[in-house]
Design a protein around this motif. Structure first.
Motif, PDB file in Angstrom:
ATOM      1  N   PHE A  12       0.831  -1.210   0.000  1.00  0.00           N
ATOM      2  CA  PHE A  12       0.000   0.000   0.000  1.00  0.00           C
ATOM      3  C   PHE A  12       0.872   1.270   0.000  1.00  0.00           C
ATOM      4  CE2 PHE A  12      -2.081   2.794   3.388  1.00  0.00           C
ATOM      5  CZ  PHE A  12      -2.723   3.606   2.469  1.00  0.00           C
ATOM      6  N   GLY A  37       1.246  -7.620  -0.281  1.00  0.00           N
ATOM      7  CA  GLY A  37       1.080  -6.619  -1.336  1.00  0.00           C
ATOM      8  C   GLY A  37       0.432  -7.239  -2.570  1.00  0.00           C
ATOM      9  N   ASP A  57      11.831 -12.800  -1.444  1.00  0.00           N
ATOM     10  CA  ASP A  57      11.620 -12.684   0.001  1.00  0.00           C
ATOM     11  C   ASP A  57      12.913 -12.141   0.618  1.00  0.00           C
ATOM     12  OD1 ASP A  57      11.504 -13.116   2.734  1.00  0.00           O
ATOM     13  OD2 ASP A  57      10.590 -15.101   2.573  1.00  0.00           O
ATOM     14  N   VAL A  96      11.169 -10.802   8.971  1.00  0.00           N
ATOM     15  CA  VAL A  96      11.392  -9.678   8.043  1.00  0.00           C
ATOM     16  C   VAL A  96      11.932  -8.463   8.801  1.00  0.00           C
ATOM     17  CG1 VAL A  96       9.113  -8.517   7.985  1.00  0.00           C
ATOM     18  CG2 VAL A  96      10.473  -8.695   5.911  1.00  0.00           C
TER      19      VAL A  96
HETATM   20  N1  LIG Z   1       0.006   1.653   6.581  1.00  0.00           N
HETATM   21  C1  LIG Z   1       0.228   2.035   7.820  1.00  0.00           C
HETATM   22  O1  LIG Z   1      -0.653   2.622   8.455  1.00  0.00           O
HETATM   23  C2  LIG Z   1       1.586   1.814   8.440  1.00  0.00           C
HETATM   24  C3  LIG Z   1       1.760   2.274   9.749  1.00  0.00           C
HETATM   25  C4  LIG Z   1       2.994   2.086  10.353  1.00  0.00           C
HETATM   26  C5  LIG Z   1       4.020   1.471   9.678  1.00  0.00           C
HETATM   27  N2  LIG Z   1       3.828   1.032   8.405  1.00  0.00           N
HETATM   28  C6  LIG Z   1       4.955   0.345   7.758  1.00  0.00           C
HETATM   29  O2  LIG Z   1       5.042   0.733   6.398  1.00  0.00           O
HETATM   30  C7  LIG Z   1       5.461  -0.377   5.598  1.00  0.00           C
HETATM   31  C8  LIG Z   1       4.433  -0.634   4.514  1.00  0.00           C
HETATM   32  O3  LIG Z   1       3.179  -0.932   5.117  1.00  0.00           O
HETATM   33  P1  LIG Z   1       1.855  -1.076   4.242  1.00  0.00           P
HETATM   34  O4  LIG Z   1       0.749  -0.506   5.019  1.00  0.00           O
HETATM   35  O5  LIG Z   1       2.111  -0.611   2.880  1.00  0.00           O
HETATM   36  O6  LIG Z   1       1.676  -2.656   4.259  1.00  0.00           O
HETATM   37  P2  LIG Z   1       1.547  -3.677   3.018  1.00  0.00           P
HETATM   38  O7  LIG Z   1       1.307  -5.009   3.621  1.00  0.00           O
HETATM   39  O8  LIG Z   1       0.575  -3.167   2.030  1.00  0.00           O
HETATM   40  O9  LIG Z   1       2.995  -3.591   2.389  1.00  0.00           O
HETATM   41  C9  LIG Z   1       4.077  -4.375   2.824  1.00  0.00           C
HETATM   42  C10 LIG Z   1       4.749  -4.962   1.611  1.00  0.00           C
HETATM   43  O10 LIG Z   1       5.888  -5.744   2.045  1.00  0.00           O
HETATM   44  C11 LIG Z   1       5.884  -6.973   1.329  1.00  0.00           C
HETATM   45  N3  LIG Z   1       6.601  -7.979   2.120  1.00  0.00           N
HETATM   46  C12 LIG Z   1       6.222  -8.505   3.317  1.00  0.00           C
HETATM   47  N4  LIG Z   1       7.131  -9.406   3.731  1.00  0.00           N
HETATM   48  C13 LIG Z   1       8.114  -9.426   2.777  1.00  0.00           C
HETATM   49  C14 LIG Z   1       9.310 -10.165   2.625  1.00  0.00           C
HETATM   50  N5  LIG Z   1       9.720 -11.071   3.541  1.00  0.00           N
HETATM   51  N6  LIG Z   1      10.072  -9.966   1.528  1.00  0.00           N
HETATM   52  C15 LIG Z   1       9.685  -9.058   0.579  1.00  0.00           C
HETATM   53  N7  LIG Z   1       8.552  -8.334   0.673  1.00  0.00           N
HETATM   54  C16 LIG Z   1       7.770  -8.518   1.759  1.00  0.00           C
HETATM   55  C17 LIG Z   1       4.414  -7.298   1.142  1.00  0.00           C
HETATM   56  O11 LIG Z   1       4.162  -8.214   0.111  1.00  0.00           O
HETATM   57  C18 LIG Z   1       3.842  -5.907   0.845  1.00  0.00           C
HETATM   58  O12 LIG Z   1       3.893  -5.612  -0.543  1.00  0.00           O
HETATM   59  C19 LIG Z   1       5.616  -1.553   6.555  1.00  0.00           C
HETATM   60  O13 LIG Z   1       6.967  -1.651   6.953  1.00  0.00           O
HETATM   61  C20 LIG Z   1       4.771  -1.157   7.739  1.00  0.00           C
HETATM   62  O14 LIG Z   1       5.227  -1.748   8.928  1.00  0.00           O
HETATM   63  C21 LIG Z   1       2.621   1.179   7.787  1.00  0.00           C
END
Ligand SMILES: NC(=O)c1ccc[n+]([C@@H]2O[C@H](COP(=O)([O-])OP(=O)(O)OC[C@H]3O[C@@H](n4cnc5c(N)ncnc54)[C@H](O)[C@@H]3O)[C@@H](O)[C@H]2O)c1
Length: 321
Positions: A12, A37, A57, A96
């Motif tokens: 996202f 994702g 990964d 991760v």
């Molecule tokens: N959206 C929020 O409100 C929010 C708040 C605090 C922190 N974050 C941080 O921002 C980042 C993105 O969050 P998001 O909301 O887009 O979540 P999301 O789940 O949409 O995105 C995370 C992405 O990381 C990928 N991923 C997960 N494990 C992986 C691995 N082992 N190897 C490669 N890719 C991997 C997933 O496929 C996904 O595309 C994250 O680190 C999250 O902790 C987001």
């Protein structure tokens, strides 16, 4: 033209950041295992000469395809981030946030690239200080249902600081607060998308507990501007909160979603499920550091951001599935 290695760029927040980099004329290599994702998040960049997408990964050694290129920045946005994920894949989240982050820090160190960690407001746990400034150390359970995520991110921050202090890696840490908007996965247990999908399906909106817990909600378009400011800031400021300080109760959020969708509701309360134990009662960023040192603050009001998100969900998500 810079080249960014964007881990988690299929997610996202990451996909919106990829859009921003490409619009600025930069190159982006997305590394993502698409566990949470979606490839469709990158549909707008498909076939673009400045974009590579490598399915991998990051908890396993980075492949030659990734290592053979030079990067100016390495960004760690790869982590499952929703409460449903905490219950479903806690070991993957811990991996991760430890091995995955370390693999990216090693790459940044070898290449002399700037490293940026997407950390989270969850490092503050169920905070005893409001709003939360960056120098608050938090109130976090190391064993509760959210600990896989909270502690993984705290460990990621510790790793990042260790690479900075001992190896001189140029680092940035953004603590992201609740972000919402277009391309959120429709059903991952986060509150804004849950309410939007329930409203568009004509279902009751379910509040956990009494709905009086507060959250701050930052639209993703504001969020990525703040994240870019942290990345490009001339100095390492320590962790920087990036979120919207407007505080709303979850009940107010539900009421606004009903109003904007014209859905009938009703809003119903259900007991806090066991896995939601440790859900913070209040969460709100102090963004003084970002305001004063980076000149950033969010500008999109909640109603406007929600209206954009609802319109996008109507156009892009089959919420009847
Ligand atoms: N959206 C929020 O409100 C929010 C708040 C605090 C922190 N974050 C941080 O921002 C980042 C993105 O969050 P998001 O909301 O887009 O979540 P999301 O789940 O949409 O995105 C995370 C992405 O990381 C990928 N991923 C997960 N494990 C992986 C691995 N082992 N190897 C490669 N890719 C991997 C997933 O496929 C996904 O595309 C994250 O680190 C999250 O902790 C987001």
């Amino acid at each position: 033209m810079r080249h960014h290695l964007l881990a988690g760029g299929g997610g996202f927040v990451g996909s919106h950041l990829a859009d921003r980099f490409v619009a600025a004329g930069d190159r982006v290599t997305v590394v993502d295992n698409f566990s949470t994702g979606r490839r469709s998040n990158l549909a707008g960049l498909a076939g673009h000469a400045a974009v590579r997408v490598i399915e991998h990964d990051i908890t396993t050694p980075l492949p030659a395809q990734v290592l053979d290129e030079h990067y100016d920045t390495v960004l760690d946005f790869a982590s499952p981030a929703s409460p449903d994920d905490f219950k479903r894949i806690p070991l993957e989240i811990l991996a991760v946030g430890s091995t995955g982050t370390r693999n990216l820090l090693d790459l940044a160190h070898r290449q002399g690239a700037r490293f940026m960690l997407a950390s989270t407001s969850e490092v503050y746990g169920d905070p005893l200080v409001h709003p939360q400034p960056e120098d608050y150390w938090g109130n976090v359970s190391s064993i509760g249902p959210r600990s896989c995520y909270d502690e993984a991110k705290r460990f990621s921050e510790a790793l990042t600081m260790a690479y900075h202090r001992t190896l001189g890696v140029d680092v940035r840490i953004a603590r992201i607060f609740n972000t919402y908007g277009e391309r959120m996965a429709p059903r991952d247990g986060r509150v804004v998308n849950t309410f939007v999908v329930q409203a568009l399906r004509g279902e009751p909106l379910t509040l956990h507990g009494d709905g009086e817990q507060t959250r701050s909600f930052c639209h993703v378009a504001d969020e990525v501007v703040g994240l870019a400011a942290v990345l490009d800031g001339p100095d390492f400021l320590g962790p920087v909160n990036v979120g919207n300080p407007g505080e709303f109760t979850v009940r107010e959020l539900a009421e606004t979603v009903l109003e904007l969708t014209g859905a009938p509701g009703p809003i119903v309360t259900i007991p806090l499920p066991g896995e939601r134990e440790g859900d913070p009662a209040r969460r709100c960023p102090d963004i003084s550091l970002a305001r004063t040192r980076l000149g950033w603050e969010p500008v999109i009001p909640l109603r406007e951001g929600l209206a954009r998100m609802i319109a996008w969900f109507r156009d892009h998500e089959d919420v009847t599935r």
